[in-house]
Motif scaffolding. Structure first.
Motif, PDB file in Angstrom:
ATOM      1  N   LYS A 125       0.731   2.387  -6.973  1.00 28.26           N
ATOM      2  CA  LYS A 125      -0.244   1.625  -7.988  1.00 28.26           C
ATOM      3  C   LYS A 125      -0.945   2.602  -8.270  1.00 28.26           C
ATOM      4  N   SER A 126      -2.305   3.324  -7.442  1.00 22.15           N
ATOM      5  CA  SER A 126      -3.447   3.695  -7.965  1.00 22.15           C
ATOM      6  C   SER A 126      -2.763   4.540  -8.833  1.00 22.15           C
ATOM      7  N   THR A 127      -1.517   6.162  -8.475  1.00 19.18           N
ATOM      8  CA  THR A 127      -1.724   6.585  -9.199  1.00 19.18           C
ATOM      9  C   THR A 127      -1.130   6.488 -10.471  1.00 19.18           C
ATOM     10  N   SER A 137       0.723  -1.175  -0.041  1.00 23.58           N
ATOM     11  CA  SER A 137       0.012   0.020   0.073  1.00 23.58           C
ATOM     12  C   SER A 137       1.004   1.612  -0.110  1.00 23.58           C
ATOM     13  N   GLY A 138       0.635   1.699  -1.056  1.00 19.51           N
ATOM     14  CA  GLY A 138       1.512   3.444  -1.032  1.00 19.51           C
ATOM     15  C   GLY A 138       2.103   3.586  -1.468  1.00 19.51           C
TER      16      GLY A 138
HETATM   17  N1  LIG Z   1      -4.261  13.808  -4.585  1.00 19.11           N
HETATM   18  C1  LIG Z   1      -2.607  13.207  -3.347  1.00 19.11           C
HETATM   19  N2  LIG Z   1      -2.437  14.103  -3.258  1.00 19.11           N
HETATM   20  C2  LIG Z   1      -1.071  13.779  -2.207  1.00 19.11           C
HETATM   21  N3  LIG Z   1      -1.013  12.525  -2.161  1.00 19.11           N
HETATM   22  C3  LIG Z   1      -1.748  11.783  -2.551  1.00 19.11           C
HETATM   23  C4  LIG Z   1      -2.610  11.848  -3.628  1.00 19.11           C
HETATM   24  N4  LIG Z   1      -3.155  10.911  -4.494  1.00 19.11           N
HETATM   25  C5  LIG Z   1      -1.990  10.073  -3.776  1.00 19.11           C
HETATM   26  N5  LIG Z   1      -0.819  10.746  -2.951  1.00 19.11           N
HETATM   27  C6  LIG Z   1       0.304   9.856  -2.365  1.00 19.11           C
HETATM   28  O1  LIG Z   1       0.716   8.718  -3.122  1.00 19.11           O
HETATM   29  C7  LIG Z   1       1.586   8.096  -2.689  1.00 19.11           C
HETATM   30  C8  LIG Z   1       0.827   6.477  -3.262  1.00 19.11           C
HETATM   31  O2  LIG Z   1      -0.364   6.686  -3.108  1.00 19.11           O
HETATM   32  P1  LIG Z   1      -0.980   4.948  -3.775  1.00 19.11           P
HETATM   33  O3  LIG Z   1      -2.329   5.706  -3.773  1.00 19.11           O
HETATM   34  O4  LIG Z   1      -0.985   5.397  -6.127  1.00 19.11           O
HETATM   35  O5  LIG Z   1      -0.694   3.754  -3.185  1.00 19.11           O
HETATM   36  P2  LIG Z   1      -1.106   2.766  -3.459  1.00 19.11           P
HETATM   37  O6  LIG Z   1      -0.027   1.666  -4.501  1.00 19.11           O
HETATM   38  O7  LIG Z   1      -2.606   2.704  -4.402  1.00 19.11           O
HETATM   39  O8  LIG Z   1      -1.792   1.897  -2.422  1.00 19.11           O
HETATM   40  P3  LIG Z   1      -3.255   2.205  -1.683  1.00 19.11           P
HETATM   41  O9  LIG Z   1      -3.434  -0.063  -2.096  1.00 19.11           O
HETATM   42  O10 LIG Z   1      -2.803   2.079  -0.779  1.00 19.11           O
HETATM   43  O11 LIG Z   1      -3.527   2.527  -2.784  1.00 19.11           O
HETATM   44  C9  LIG Z   1       1.111   8.202  -1.242  1.00 19.11           C
HETATM   45  O12 LIG Z   1       1.905   8.453  -0.346  1.00 19.11           O
HETATM   46  C10 LIG Z   1      -0.026   8.568  -1.089  1.00 19.11           C
HETATM   47  O13 LIG Z   1      -0.591   9.031   0.798  1.00 19.11           O
END
Ligand SMILES: Nc1ncnc2c1ncn2[C@@H]1O[C@H](COP(=O)(O)OP(=O)(O)OP(=O)(O)O)[C@@H](O)[C@H]1O
Length: 450
Positions: free
Chosen positions: A73-75, A69-70
């Motif tokens: 991936k989602s971004t 997590s974090g």
């Molecule tokens: N709009 C935003 N503004 C600031 N920080 C963000 C934003 N969106 C995501 N982040 C940060 O970017 C980082 C990556 O987030 P992301 O959601 O892409 O991770 P992830 O691997 O998909 O995790 P998860 O499985 O928990 O969703 C994290 O530290 C998150 O807090």
């Protein structure tokens, strides 16, 4: 969740993808700015969510993106579907650069790239009927299928395993699994070529997850749609994806075809992730000899990531060079074609067991060391200071407790007010869930019988 999965048998992974290159991403970067200061707000830093990601998805291929997590991936998914604007890098779709494409420029390909979201509860408009939800992408894009939009919606409902007669029902009348099927139908409405599925089953009940994964797999195979499948669960990605990329703190650290990643991982982080995945078919003896890496501690902050290799602060093999030089993502010696690893000191190409557990939690090691060393004798002044600190801490705890108690009372009152409304909705959802669970049991029985 892996133990409860009843997934249909997966086919051997394709070693080399054969389809055309549908999506090519290079150096993809997203830094979210952080503002601070008073009275004039200034940029004081940035969350480096995605930092120089390269990946390619071929037509009809299922590509898995995994990581804790974090890790971004989602971004990455949101950047590819153009829900976010990248800070740097390039996104190319069927050879066309869409990195900074305007709405108008994106129009011809908008319908070809669709997204399935993680939460089927918040991603469907509760005020619209299922028919309207699935039909609206067709309306927005001016698509008029032969036979009309309503007929197409009913057809899509059937494809995703829902009753076409439920066309006029609202999302709250469906269970989580059924809602995710509605999300899949909506994504299919525009006959996409690429679907970005962001943790599509992680919000669902375990007994329902396998059904939705199987549905997505059928859709991928039968309709030839390419998938970028985002998940933290390696068991699901292994089942679903023929190629896999492992992400850590905004970067891809290893990529390759499924068998390479799962049977011959080279990056220590991939090893650690895999050692946490329970294997359903291991004998007790095999399980004991299996590598166990307890990847303790959190992912460092993406605001100030470690220099050089970002995994080095949790890596048991890290040396000085790891702090000063970022390892490039390349085909290192011993890797097969297409298997790239970003590591200065990769693991041997085998997943054989280690001699001992590896504990990566530095805080835990420090604590154990502290306990081993006898504490120095206290001076009377120190002891007094300690007592007053304790007294202050107790007062703080008391204050917190009182505030908590008040908050709990208020929450209880509010909960009573909403309980009546919630009861009706819950009863309906429970009914739908029961239907889904029954279906899951039938699938499991059928598989057992086979
Ligand atoms: N709009 C935003 N503004 C600031 N920080 C963000 C934003 N969106 C995501 N982040 C940060 O970017 C980082 C990556 O987030 P992301 O959601 O892409 O991770 P992830 O691997 O998909 O995790 P998860 O499985 O928990 O969703 C994290 O530290 C998150 O807090």
């Amino acid at each position: 969740m892996s133990e409860n999965l009843t997934l249909e048998k997966s086919e051997p992974a394709e070693t080399v993808p054969t389809g055309e290159k549908l999506l090519e991403v290079s150096g993809l970067t997203k830094h979210f700015p952080i503002y601070g200061g008073f009275p004039i707000k200034r940029r004081v830093g940035a969350v480096q969510a995605v930092d120089g990601v390269d990946l390619t998805v071929h037509a009809g291929e299922s590509f898995g993106l995994v990581g804790e997590s974090g890790c971004g991936k989602s971004t990455t998914g949101r950047l590819i579907t153009k829900l976010l604007e990248p800070t740097a890098g390039r996104i190319s779709y069927r050879g066309q650069d869409i990195t900074h494409a305007s709405r108008k420029q994106l129009e011809p390909i908008r319908s070809e790239i669709q997204m399935i979201f993680q939460d089927p509860y918040s991603s469907l408009n509760p005020r619209q009927t299922v028919g309207t939800i699935i039909k609206s992408p067709m309306e927005i894009n001016g698509i008029n299928p032969a036979g009309g939009r309503e007929a197409r919606v009913r057809e899509l409902l059937e494809i995703v395993g829902l009753n076409p007669e439920h066309y006029n029902r609202f999302p709250h009348e469906f269970s989580g699994g059924q809602r995710q099927r509605i999300g899949v139908a909506r994504a299919l409405a525009l006959e996409p070529k690429l679907i970005v599925a962001d943790e599509p089953v992680s919000a669902l009940d375990v007994s329902i997850q396998a059904q939705v994964v199987n549905l997505l797999q059928d859709v991928q195979r039968e309709l030839g749609i390419a998938f970028l499948f985002i998940a933290h669960d390696l068991a699901i990605v292994r089942h679903f994806s023929s190629r896999v990329a492992v992400m850590y703190l905004g970067k891809v650290v290893e990529v390759g075809d499924r068998d390479e990643i799962y049977n011959r991982p080279r990056h220590p982080y991939t090893h650690a992730l895999l050692s946490a995945v329970p294997e359903a078919d291991l004998t007790e003896e095999q399980d004991l000899s299996r590598e166990r890496i307890r990847l303790a501690g959190d992912v460092p902050s993406p605001i100030n990531p470690p220099s050089g290799c970002r995994f080095r602060t949790r890596c048991w093999k890290a040396q000085d060079v790891c702090a000063s030089q970022e390892p490039p993502l390349v085909q290192i010696s011993g890797n097969r074609s297409g298997h790239l690893t970003a590591c200065h000191f990769p693991e041997d190409p085998t997943t054989e067991a280690r001699e001992e557990d590896i504990v990566l939690d530095k805080a835990l090691i420090a604590l154990e060391e502290d306990l081993a060393v006898p504490a120095p004798a206290e001076s009377p002044e120190d002891a007094k200071a300690e007592v007053s600190k304790e007294a202050a801490a107790e007062t703080e705890v008391e204050v917190t407790k009182t505030v908590e108690a008040e908050a709990t009372e208020e929450a209880a009152e509010a909960a009573e007010d909403t309980a009546d409304e919630a009861e009706t909705a819950e009863a309906e959802a429970a009914e739908a869930d029961a239907e889904d669970t029954a279906d899951a049991e039938v699938t499991e029985d059928a598989t057992d019988a086979r």
